[in-house]
Scaffold this motif. Structure first.
Motif, PDB file in Angstrom:
ATOM      1  N   ASP A  89       7.670   1.493  -9.709  1.00  0.00           N
ATOM      2  CA  ASP A  89       6.863   2.102  -9.398  1.00  0.00           C
ATOM      3  C   ASP A  89       5.303   2.928  -9.337  1.00  0.00           C
ATOM      4  N   ASP A  90       5.371   2.599 -10.495  1.00  0.00           N
ATOM      5  CA  ASP A  90       3.031   2.198 -11.575  1.00  0.00           C
ATOM      6  C   ASP A  90       2.795   1.314 -10.704  1.00  0.00           C
ATOM      7  N   TRP A  91       3.388   0.238 -10.580  1.00  0.00           N
ATOM      8  CA  TRP A  91       2.689  -0.676 -10.008  1.00  0.00           C
ATOM      9  C   TRP A  91       2.303  -0.029  -7.910  1.00  0.00           C
ATOM     10  N   TYR A  92       3.541   0.676  -7.636  1.00  0.00           N
ATOM     11  CA  TYR A  92       3.317   0.686  -5.782  1.00  0.00           C
ATOM     12  C   TYR A  92       2.036   1.816  -5.893  1.00  0.00           C
ATOM     13  N   HIS A  93       2.260   2.911  -6.896  1.00  0.00           N
ATOM     14  CA  HIS A  93       1.535   3.372  -6.816  1.00  0.00           C
ATOM     15  C   HIS A  93      -0.053   2.999  -6.935  1.00  0.00           C
ATOM     16  N   ASP A  94      -0.367   2.131  -8.137  1.00  0.00           N
ATOM     17  CA  ASP A  94      -1.862   1.647  -8.320  1.00  0.00           C
ATOM     18  C   ASP A  94      -1.800   0.768  -7.222  1.00  0.00           C
ATOM     19  N   ARG A  95      -0.824  -0.110  -6.470  1.00  0.00           N
ATOM     20  CA  ARG A  95      -1.311  -0.319  -5.207  1.00  0.00           C
ATOM     21  C   ARG A  95      -1.804   0.229  -4.367  1.00  0.00           C
ATOM     22  N   ASP A  96      -1.400   1.666  -3.992  1.00  0.00           N
ATOM     23  CA  ASP A  96      -1.566   2.926  -3.448  1.00  0.00           C
ATOM     24  C   ASP A  96      -2.818   2.716  -3.295  1.00  0.00           C
ATOM     25  N   THR A  97      -3.004   3.148  -4.622  1.00  0.00           N
ATOM     26  CA  THR A  97      -4.695   3.656  -5.153  1.00  0.00           C
ATOM     27  C   THR A  97      -5.573   1.976  -4.656  1.00  0.00           C
ATOM     28  N   ARG A  98      -5.186   1.306  -5.233  1.00  0.00           N
ATOM     29  CA  ARG A  98      -6.314   0.546  -4.678  1.00  0.00           C
ATOM     30  C   ARG A  98      -6.377  -0.130  -2.684  1.00  0.00           C
ATOM     31  N   TYR A  99      -5.691   0.653  -2.135  1.00  0.00           N
ATOM     32  CA  TYR A  99      -6.021   0.850  -0.716  1.00  0.00           C
ATOM     33  C   TYR A  99      -6.669   1.430  -0.643  1.00  0.00           C
ATOM     34  N   ASN A 100      -6.907   3.019  -0.805  1.00  0.00           N
ATOM     35  CA  ASN A 100      -7.258   3.846  -0.830  1.00  0.00           C
ATOM     36  C   ASN A 100      -9.123   3.566  -0.151  1.00  0.00           C
ATOM     37  N   GLY A 101      -9.486   4.417   0.455  1.00  0.00           N
ATOM     38  CA  GLY A 101     -11.142   3.921   1.099  1.00  0.00           C
ATOM     39  C   GLY A 101     -11.378   2.367   1.878  1.00  0.00           C
ATOM     40  N   ASP A 102     -13.011   1.932   1.794  1.00  0.00           N
ATOM     41  CA  ASP A 102     -12.874   0.607   2.415  1.00  0.00           C
ATOM     42  C   ASP A 102     -13.179  -0.824   1.292  1.00  0.00           C
ATOM     43  N   ARG A 103     -12.971  -0.412  -0.398  1.00  0.00           N
ATOM     44  CA  ARG A 103     -13.344  -1.079  -1.055  1.00  0.00           C
ATOM     45  C   ARG A 103     -12.633  -2.319  -1.099  1.00  0.00           C
ATOM     46  N   TRP A 104     -12.001  -2.621  -0.742  1.00  0.00           N
ATOM     47  CA  TRP A 104     -10.001  -3.719  -0.090  1.00  0.00           C
ATOM     48  C   TRP A 104     -10.761  -4.225   0.372  1.00  0.00           C
ATOM     49  N   ARG A 105     -11.193  -3.943   1.630  1.00  0.00           N
ATOM     50  CA  ARG A 105     -11.917  -4.872   2.262  1.00  0.00           C
ATOM     51  C   ARG A 105     -13.038  -5.706   2.268  1.00  0.00           C
ATOM     52  N   SER A 106     -13.464  -6.202   1.208  1.00  0.00           N
ATOM     53  CA  SER A 106     -14.576  -6.942   0.697  1.00  0.00           C
ATOM     54  C   SER A 106     -13.918  -7.870  -0.101  1.00  0.00           C
ATOM     55  N   ARG A 107     -12.462  -7.474  -0.762  1.00  0.00           N
ATOM     56  CA  ARG A 107     -11.617  -8.202  -1.986  1.00  0.00           C
ATOM     57  C   ARG A 107     -10.292  -7.971  -1.287  1.00  0.00           C
TER      58      ARG A 107
END
Length: 133
Positions: free
Chosen positions: A23-41
């Motif tokens: 569950d922590d991993w899924y929560h962390d994943r959601d956090t990684r995809y917040n905003g637009d920072r993920w787009r470059s990565r």
């Protein structure tokens, strides 16, 4: 009898901790995809998803080979993206491979949803890139 009860309690505790970690991993994943920072990565983030989802699953040799090839393509695509390059052919190969994984019934519904989300994100970026060029 006490040993059996203690073993059962330890097993239950381990399963509970494992579920909490998932569950922590899924929560962390959601956090990684917040905003637009993920787009470059995006390709690195998708590789992280793929590594996690398949880390404890038993894939056939053929499936493992495809996954390893996809992980390498994700690494290559991220390097290209870091240098301002885009390779539609490789992007399409990755999308196809992710879709095959997303359709694999050995995965949980939640993991298939993660992979489908990854496909959608990559396709959206691909469409944006292609509309600009």
């Amino acid at each position: 009898m006490k040993k059996a009860i203690m073993t059962g309690l330890i097993a239950a505790m381990f399963l509970g901790l494992n579920t909490a970690a998932q569950d922590d991993w899924y929560h962390d994943r959601d956090t990684r995809y917040n905003g637009d920072r993920w787009r470059s990565r995006v390709f690195s983030e998708v590789r992280t998803d793929l590594d996690h989802i398949w880390s404890e699953k038993h894939a056939s040799d053929k499936e493992r080979e495809r996954l390893e090839r996809t992980k390498q393509e994700l690494t290559d695509l991220q390097a290209k993206l870091d240098h301002g390059e885009w390779d539609n052919g490789h992007v399409n190969d990755v999308i196809d491979s992710l879709q095959k994984s997303a359709n694999d019934n050995r995965l949980s519904e939640r993991d298939r949803a993660v992979l489908n989300d990854d496909v959608t994100r990559i396709k959206d970026l691909q469409n944006e890139h292609n509309s600009r060029h």
